[in-house]
Design an enzyme around this catalytic site. Structure first.
Site, short mmCIF file in Angstrom:
data_model
loop_
_atom_site.label_atom_id
_atom_site.label_comp_id
_atom_site.label_asym_id
_atom_site.label_seq_id
_atom_site.Cartn_x
_atom_site.Cartn_y
_atom_site.Cartn_z
N ILE A 182 11.67 0.91 -29.24
CA ILE A 182 11.45 2.06 -29.21
C ILE A 182 12.73 2.96 -30.36
CG2 ILE A 182 11.50 2.15 -26.62
CD1 ILE A 182 14.90 1.96 -26.48
N GLY A 183 12.93 2.85 -30.41
CA GLY A 183 14.16 3.30 -31.62
C GLY A 183 14.42 1.71 -33.35
N ALA A 184 14.42 3.02 -34.25
CA ALA A 184 14.98 1.94 -35.25
C ALA A 184 16.78 2.54 -35.67
CB ALA A 184 14.34 2.72 -36.58
N GLU B 54 20.53 1.42 -37.64
CA GLU B 54 21.16 0.93 -38.94
C GLU B 54 21.17 0.07 -39.11
OE1 GLU B 54 24.78 1.03 -39.46
OE2 GLU B 54 25.12 0.60 -41.93
N PHE B 55 21.14 -0.93 -38.16
CA PHE B 55 21.52 -2.35 -38.48
C PHE B 55 19.72 -3.20 -38.09
CE2 PHE B 55 25.26 -1.20 -38.01
CZ PHE B 55 26.12 -1.60 -38.89
N GLY B 56 18.89 -2.17 -37.64
CA GLY B 56 17.36 -3.42 -36.83
C GLY B 56 16.75 -1.83 -35.68
N VAL C 141 15.84 -1.35 -32.25
CA VAL C 141 15.72 -1.09 -30.26
C VAL C 141 14.92 -1.43 -29.80
CG1 VAL C 141 17.42 1.03 -29.08
CG2 VAL C 141 17.91 0.68 -31.06
N LYS D 160 20.07 -3.26 -28.61
CA LYS D 160 19.84 -4.08 -30.07
C LYS D 160 20.17 -4.51 -30.94
CE LYS D 160 21.72 0.99 -30.75
NZ LYS D 160 23.14 2.19 -30.89
N ASP E 201 30.93 12.02 -34.34
CA ASP E 201 29.40 13.27 -34.88
C ASP E 201 28.36 12.71 -33.39
OD1 ASP E 201 27.27 12.83 -36.42
OD2 ASP E 201 25.98 10.31 -35.85
P1 AMP Z 1 20.65 4.32 -32.24
O1 AMP Z 1 21.40 3.03 -33.27
O2 AMP Z 1 21.49 4.57 -31.34
O3 AMP Z 1 20.90 5.62 -33.00
O4 AMP Z 1 19.22 4.40 -31.97
C1 AMP Z 1 17.86 4.78 -32.31
C2 AMP Z 1 16.54 5.27 -31.37
O5 AMP Z 1 16.61 4.26 -30.42
C3 AMP Z 1 17.84 6.07 -30.48
O6 AMP Z 1 16.98 7.56 -30.71
C4 AMP Z 1 16.78 6.18 -29.07
O7 AMP Z 1 15.52 6.74 -29.37
C5 AMP Z 1 16.04 4.88 -28.81
N1 AMP Z 1 17.77 4.01 -28.13
C6 AMP Z 1 18.69 3.93 -28.35
N2 AMP Z 1 19.86 3.69 -27.55
C7 AMP Z 1 19.07 3.68 -26.15
C8 AMP Z 1 18.62 3.46 -25.43
N3 AMP Z 1 20.38 2.92 -23.82
N4 AMP Z 1 18.18 3.53 -23.76
C9 AMP Z 1 16.78 4.46 -24.66
N5 AMP Z 1 16.94 4.53 -25.93
C10 AMP Z 1 17.48 4.19 -27.16
#
Ligand code: AMP
Length: 996
Positions: free
Chosen positions: A639-641, A643-645, A647, A665, A758
């Site tokens: 669902i997302g990327a 910094e470390f890998g 998500v 994550k 941030d």
């Molecule tokens: P982050 O590394 O925390 O910025 O996460 C990267 C992306 O993953 C975020 O912009 C969200 O789109 C998604 N994401 C991270 N944590 C969650 C979560 N708890 N529930 C849903 N989406 C998440």
């Protein structure tokens, strides 16, 4: 009007005068209007032959004279017995048949009378007049002639007498009547004049058949002439309505003496499906309709109806569209509304036991503006649902709600309630379109208020009985209190403080085993049953009494039963707080100055611990996060990327617990130990927090090769993207509800002395209930993993447009700098995810801020919110509000939504992303689609094209109504487009920001 020709009769001998006679020959009628129609009964000249008129005495008196004029026979009668006196010469016509309706006829004479003076010696007996008589008869009596049967009509005298060679022709018209028998005779009586009768006509007038005011009237004989005793000068005629016309009363009209129609009465009107056109009723054309009998034209079929056939009385609604029961056929067909949008349930701050449901208006109102809402409540357990009953109350009511929110009270805490909100309109009952939205919510306890006073009820040398009160009407039943106290230290001891913490079920306590004659400082805070806590009270100082001789010595810390018999819940917890923290410039750290609390106050008990203070960061992870076995985690979808890998969205099924949705994550392979520690540091930080507006850590995987951080799953992802995807769909009230959540989370963090650094909408996550939670914690990450991070001269990476000036200038990161960022988040939220400062460069942003410029109010932003933003952006950080102030203020707005009604001044030229008069390169918009793209409204391109709006000139002509009619229904979108058009009209368009 005189109609005739003059015919020259050469060498005529008239009445003994040899002369050139210019005979006026009447062709049609004399002195009658062009429209008037006449029916001729007798015309002397038209007979073109001997008329067979009777003279008396026979072969004396009147004589017939025959001449040829222009090749035609011309018969005239003349008499000239001027001498001898006692003349009585009669000339009688043949029997003239009367038309049944002609009760009065006109007699028109053309004649010449000789001047008596022209007869020498005859002037005494000579006459210059003659008489006109008539006699009625039901049958032609032939030659039988009795003078006595005749009645005189008039004495005829000439206007011009003929004296010399020039002949003077006179014309006289007389009316004869009333007539009642089948026919009549006319007779001219000469009593000694010299007369020539040149023309003679008998006629009556008719009003011709006519159609007036959609009624047809038959040809009608005009009544007789007025002025001679005739009572009925006007003849009333009844008519009939033309085909496809009707009238309530029979149409009538009058035929005047002159054969003209006058005063139509009783209008005929075209019946339904027909319209008047040139004195007829014609069928409505296809696509038009007429509902009822009227004089109106057919109307085009209204919006959302099928094309009607010719002659339609109404236009049928298209499928899915309806008319409300009392709406006329002329009204557009409308549809029931779509479901309310974004239904959310929020706990009402400081109102225990209450929830506020709010939602956005339906995306599709079905073309109506009578939308109201109703709300229903159910309690569902397993598959069975039951109505909530009367205990649950809605404020102001459960139905006919005009605004998109309702308060709910009488709820049991922590039970799940399902609320269904239905949007209604005048046509809802006609359709089974689904117009409902549901949300399941449980009443969460709100943070209890601060304890403001504490008193000592009993004082001993080693014990104190204390009590306090809390000012809240409906405090949850099982409220607990956390009391902490310490001995008042001398200054030299200030580095280390020992606290004792008690968790109590009552608002009083007896504390034993204290040192005699010693001052203690106490603070207390209330906690709701689910652990939510208010703020700590200020410190209260109480002293024990001096030691009594018999008092046994202190051996241990013993806490007695709470005064008043209240049972103590937990035993004493002793906490050692090291107040002076090791400074680490790269790490996040506590509040560095005393911005939020006065310097005399202590920090609250729960203070964020910087994982860097641990020599081995793994120990910090172990301390703050629970270890999860990887087999309990299922990764489902990226669902997302991070910094470390990647998500992932996933599921966590721990033994003996329900499966829950989680975000996972991961740490990508090939990491260094430093990277692993940095990765896990986020869990060490997150694990210390427990608040409904902070993302919750479920646990970590550290003991296996693939390290993972598992958090609660937030269905709607990052807030900035969510807002952009739902632009215009949420009400200000709902947006403030979101901001209240974020502010609550930030207050919690600042209370724990944690500075986020941030804070931005991209680092807020939002779940399916629209609850916003602060996320993105980590040590190195500020700014490593944030694309907004920009290297500053001091080497660190900073998200310039979210960061307070002092943090950019000299890395002064404090809760006050987080407040600045919160102001930017407020702006992002109210602008539905717009990029702060649009496409200005970081350098331009810093320059503008230093020159005291600030972002302008987003479009439609309540003034009170913009004022708060401006306060968050005060240069002097000590003047900015603290998160506690912000939470209180937002709560106030939510309690009185009217405070959000005043909208901040809006300048269309600055809130739309690009200067609205031109495209991105500064040139005017070349097309409608280019313009729509620039205001992020491309989704409506097709609507504009379908409506035929294809040039910018046409766009400029559009009114709000036109925009709505082409299918832009969402209020936010409507406003954005309308404002942009306003901006386009106003040719000056500079991207400006407002000075504060
Ligand atoms: P982050 O590394 O925390 O910025 O996460 C990267 C992306 O993953 C975020 O912009 C969200 O789109 C998604 N994401 C991270 N944590 C969650 C979560 N708890 N529930 C849903 N989406 C998440």
């Amino acid at each position: 009007m005189l109609k005739g020709v003059t015919v020259k009769v050469s060498e005529m001998d008239f009445l003994g005068i040899k002369c050139h006679l210019f005979l006026f020959v009447f062709i049609n009628s004399v002195f009658i209007s062009e429209q008037t129609k006449v029916e001729v009964l007798l015309d002397m000249r038209a007979a073109r032959g001997e008329l067979g008129w009777l003279t008396s005495p026979y072969s004396d008196g009147w004589e017939i004279v025959q001449r040829v004029v222009n090749g035609s026979q011309l018969y005239t009668y003349s008499v000239c017995k001027v001498e001898g006196g006692d003349q009585d010469n009669w000339l009688r016509t043949t029997f003239i048949q009367r038309a049944p309706a002609a009760t009065r006829v006109f007699v028109e004479l053309g004649f010449i009378v000789r001047d008596c003076n022209s007869f020498e010696g005859a002037s005494l007996t000579c006459k210059e007049t003659f008489n006109l008589h008539y006699a009625e008869s039901d049958a032609d009596v032939g030659t039988s002639f009795h003078k006595t049967q005749f009645r005189k009509v008039a004495t005829i005298a000439p206007d011009e007498i003929t004296a010399g060679a020039e002949v003077q022709v006179n014309t006289e018209t007389r009316t004869v009547g009333p007539l009642s028998q089948k026919g009549f005779y006319l007779a001219f009586q000469d009593i000694g004049a010299c007369i020539a009768l040149l023309s003679f006509r008998v006629y009556y007038k008719v009003c011709p058949a006519t159609v007036q005011s959609l009624a047809s009237f038959p040809e009608t004989v005009a009544s007789g002439g007025a002025g001679n005793g005739e009572s009925q000068a006007l003849r009333e005629v009844t008519g009939t309505c033309v085909e496809n016309a009707v009238s309530q009363e029979q149409p009538r009209i009058y035929c005047t003496v002159d054969g003209e129609w006058a005063v139509p009465v009783g209008h005929c009107q075209c019946r339904a499906g027909f319209e008047p056109a040139a004195e007829a009723c014609r069928e409505c054309r296809a696509g038009f309709f007429k509902e009822s009998v009227s004089s109106e034209q057919c109307e085009p079929c209204p919006v959302n109806t099928e094309q009607s056939a010719a002659g339609s009385l109404s236009c049928q609604c298209k499928e899915g569209f309806y008319r409300a029961p009392k709406e006329p056929q002329t009204a557009a067909c409308t549809a029931p509304p779509s479901p309310p949008l974004n239904l959310v349930a929020m706990t009402i701050p400081t109102s225990a036991g209450k929830l506020q449901l709010s939602w956005g208006p339906p995306a599709d109102t079905g073309g109506r503006d009578d939308i109201t809402y109703s709300v229903a409540c159910e309690r569902c357990e397993r598959a069975a649902c039951l109505p909530c009953g009367e205990k649950v109350r809605f404020e102001p009511g459960a139905s006919d709600l005009p605004v998109p929110r309702v308060g709910v009270s009488g709820l049991e805490p922590l039970l799940n309630y399902t609320f269904t909100v239905e949007a209604h309109s005048g046509v809802s009952q006609l359709s089974d379109r689904q117009s409902t939205a549901s949300v399941t919510a449980a009443l969460q306890y709100t943070d209890p208020p601060k304890v403001t006073s504490m008193r000592v009820d009993k004082q001993g040398s080693t014990s104190l009985v204390l009590s306090w009160t809390i000012s809240q009407r409906a405090l949850p039943q099982n409220t607990r209190y956390e009391l902490m106290y310490r001995k008042k230290e001398k200054d030299s001891e200030k580095d280390v403080t020992t606290y004792t913490v008690l968790v109590l079920e009552k608002n009083s306590v007896q504390i034993s085993d204290l040192a005699p004659a010693t001052a203690y400082l106490f603070r207390v805070q209330a906690q709701n049953p689910v652990g939510g806590s208010g703020t700590y009270s200020d410190e209260f100082k109480f002293e024990t009494l001096p030691e009594e001789s018999k008092t046994p010595g202190n051996t241990a810390v013993i806490v007695g039963a709470a005064a008043g018999g209240g049972a103590m819940l937990f035993l004493v917890v002793v906490v050692l707080l090291i107040r002076k923290r090791k400074r680490n410039p790269t790490a996040r750290q506590g509040v560095e100055d005393t911005y939020f609390s006065n310097s005399e106050q202590l920090k609250p008990l729960k203070t964020y611990v910087d994982p860097h203070t641990y020599e081995d960061p793994n120990i910090a992870v172990m301390k703050f996060a629970s270890e999860i076995h990887p087999s309990h985690i299922t990764k489902q979808k990226v669902i997302g990327a991070g910094e470390f890998g990647e998500v992932y969205r996933g599921a966590l099924k721990a033994p003996g617990r329900k499966e829950v949705a989680v975000a996972v994550k991961t740490l990508k392979p090939g990491y260094t130990e430093k990277q692993r520690q940095d990765f896990l540091s986020e869990a060490s930080i997150m694990g210390q927090f427990c608040h409904q507006n902070i993302i919750r850590l479920e646990g970590v995987v550290t003991k296996y090769k693939h390290a993972m951080i598992v958090t609660e799953y937030m269905e709607n992802g990052a807030l900035d993207k969510y807002l952009r995807d739902h632009d215009g769909e949420m009400t200000s009230y709902q947006l403030v509800g979101m901001l209240r959540g974020i502010a609550g989370g930030m207050k919690y963090l600042s209370d724990m002395s944690y500075v986020h650094r941030d804070l931005a909408a991209r680092n807020i996550l939002i779940n399916s209930s629209m609850v916003c939670k602060v996320s993105d914690f980590g040590l190195s990450r500020v700014l490593e993993d944030d694309q907004e991070g920009t290297y500053t001269t001091s080497g660190g990476k900073i998200p310039i447009r979210w960061t307070a000036p002092e943090a950019i200038a000299y890395r002064k990161f404090t809760s006050a700098s987080d407040v600045w960022s919160f102001g930017i988040v407020m702006w992002e939220v109210m602008a539905f995810g717009e990029r702060p400062y649009w496409d200005m460069s970081n350098h331009e942003v810093m320059k503008a801020i230093n020159e005291a410029f600030r972002l302008p109010a987003p479009m439609d932003c309540p003034s009170a919110l913009y004022q708060l933003m401006l306060r968050c952006w005060l240069q002097d950080r000590s003047k900015r509000p603290c998160f506690n102030d912000i939470v209180n203020l937002l709560d106030k707005f939510l309690r009185s939504p009217d405070s959000l009604k005043t909208i901040a001044d809006f300048d269309p030229r600055v809130s739309i992303r690009l200067p609205s008069t031109s495209g991105s390169d500064g040139s005017p918009f070349r097309s409608v689609s280019e313009w729509l793209e620039s205001i992020k409204m491309s989704q409506y391109s097709e609507n504009f094209t379908c409506a035929g709006v294809v040039t910018m000139e046409q766009v400029l002509q559009m009114k709000n109504e036109d925009i709505r009619n082409i299918g832009v229904r969402l209020p936010g979108h409507l406003k954005r487009i309308a404002y942009s058009i306003l901006g386009l009209k106003d040719q000056t368009s500079t991207l400006s920001v407002f000075a504060v």
